[in-house]
Scaffold this motif. Structure first.
Motif, PDB file in Angstrom:
ATOM      1  N   LYS A  65      18.910  66.693  25.822  1.00  0.00           N
ATOM      2  CA  LYS A  65      17.474  66.571  25.523  1.00  0.00           C
ATOM      3  C   LYS A  65      16.742  67.888  25.788  1.00  0.00           C
ATOM      4  O   LYS A  65      15.893  68.317  25.007  1.00  0.00           O
ATOM      5  N   ALA A  66      17.087  68.523  26.903  1.00  0.00           N
ATOM      6  CA  ALA A  66      16.438  69.791  27.250  1.00  0.00           C
ATOM      7  C   ALA A  66      16.823  70.890  26.264  1.00  0.00           C
ATOM      8  O   ALA A  66      15.996  71.745  25.931  1.00  0.00           O
ATOM      9  N   GLN A  67      18.055  70.862  25.776  1.00  0.00           N
ATOM     10  CA  GLN A  67      18.489  71.860  24.788  1.00  0.00           C
ATOM     11  C   GLN A  67      17.667  71.724  23.518  1.00  0.00           C
ATOM     12  O   GLN A  67      17.244  72.714  22.931  1.00  0.00           O
ATOM     13  N   LYS A  68      17.410  70.504  23.100  1.00  0.00           N
ATOM     14  CA  LYS A  68      16.598  70.276  21.896  1.00  0.00           C
ATOM     15  C   LYS A  68      15.160  70.772  22.124  1.00  0.00           C
ATOM     16  O   LYS A  68      14.551  71.373  21.242  1.00  0.00           O
ATOM     17  N   GLY A  81       7.180  76.596  27.754  1.00  0.00           N
ATOM     18  CA  GLY A  81       8.015  75.479  27.304  1.00  0.00           C
ATOM     19  C   GLY A  81       9.494  75.831  27.333  1.00  0.00           C
ATOM     20  O   GLY A  81      10.328  75.013  27.732  1.00  0.00           O
ATOM     21  N   SER A  82       9.817  77.054  26.932  1.00  0.00           N
ATOM     22  CA  SER A  82      11.211  77.513  26.944  1.00  0.00           C
ATOM     23  C   SER A  82      11.747  77.576  28.368  1.00  0.00           C
ATOM     24  O   SER A  82      12.867  77.133  28.647  1.00  0.00           O
ATOM     25  N   SER A  83      10.937  78.113  29.270  1.00  0.00           N
ATOM     26  CA  SER A  83      11.354  78.227  30.671  1.00  0.00           C
ATOM     27  C   SER A  83      11.547  76.856  31.302  1.00  0.00           C
ATOM     28  O   SER A  83      12.522  76.628  32.027  1.00  0.00           O
ATOM     29  N   THR A  84      10.639  75.929  31.007  1.00  0.00           N
ATOM     30  CA  THR A  84      10.750  74.571  31.547  1.00  0.00           C
ATOM     31  C   THR A  84      12.023  73.892  31.040  1.00  0.00           C
ATOM     32  O   THR A  84      12.760  73.271  31.816  1.00  0.00           O
ATOM     33  N   ALA A  85      12.285  74.007  29.748  1.00  0.00           N
ATOM     34  CA  ALA A  85      13.490  73.404  29.171  1.00  0.00           C
ATOM     35  C   ALA A  85      14.748  74.022  29.776  1.00  0.00           C
ATOM     36  O   ALA A  85      15.709  73.315  30.099  1.00  0.00           O
ATOM     37  N   LEU A  86      14.730  75.341  29.953  1.00  0.00           N
ATOM     38  CA  LEU A  86      15.881  76.030  30.525  1.00  0.00           C
ATOM     39  C   LEU A  86      16.122  75.597  31.972  1.00  0.00           C
ATOM     40  O   LEU A  86      17.265  75.391  32.384  1.00  0.00           O
ATOM     41  N   GLU A  87      15.050  75.419  32.735  1.00  0.00           N
ATOM     42  CA  GLU A  87      15.180  74.938  34.119  1.00  0.00           C
ATOM     43  C   GLU A  87      15.769  73.526  34.144  1.00  0.00           C
ATOM     44  O   GLU A  87      16.615  73.214  34.993  1.00  0.00           O
ATOM     45  N   THR A  88      15.336  72.680  33.227  1.00  0.00           N
ATOM     46  CA  THR A  88      15.869  71.322  33.147  1.00  0.00           C
ATOM     47  C   THR A  88      17.354  71.359  32.801  1.00  0.00           C
ATOM     48  O   THR A  88      18.153  70.598  33.369  1.00  0.00           O
ATOM     49  N   MET A  89      17.731  72.251  31.890  1.00  0.00           N
ATOM     50  CA  MET A  89      19.145  72.386  31.531  1.00  0.00           C
ATOM     51  C   MET A  89      19.973  72.838  32.729  1.00  0.00           C
ATOM     52  O   MET A  89      21.054  72.305  32.979  1.00  0.00           O
TER      53      MET A  89
END
Length: 104
Positions: A65-68, A81-89
């Protein structure tokens, strides 16, 4: 996992081309092996139960989900948004590896 800090640096430097390559190649290519490994632990159709496999499965889903979200944020050139998604990944990958006792 080793590529995540490099991806974070690319996002910080607004290197969207490099960050996109990470998101659609490296990160995307990580999802299937995570899910296949978890599936194999669940017995591949047998009745074998591995207690930690559910945690691994959830972490693999969270990673996907985070990759998407990362791909979407990169298309918008959204650093936050990119940083947040990367942290979640990164968090999902650590959870996956910890649950599966894959830390070396």
């Amino acid at each position: 996992n080793d590529a995540i800090p490099e991806a974070a640096a690319m996002i910080g430097e607004s290197n969207w081309e490099g960050a996109n390559e990470f998101a659609i190649k490296i990160a995307d290519d990580t999802i299937l092996p995570m899910k296949l490994y978890t599936s194999s632990l669940l017995g591949g159709g047998t009745n074998v139960k591995v207690a930690f496999a559910k945690d691994m499965q959830k972490a693999a889903d969270d990673f996907e989900k985070a990759q998407k979200k990362l791909v979407t944020a990169i298309k918008k050139k959204d650093q936050t948004g990119s940083s947040t998604a990367l942290e979640t990944m990164a968090s999902a990958l650590l959870t996956y590896r910890t649950a599966g006792r894959l830390l070396g």
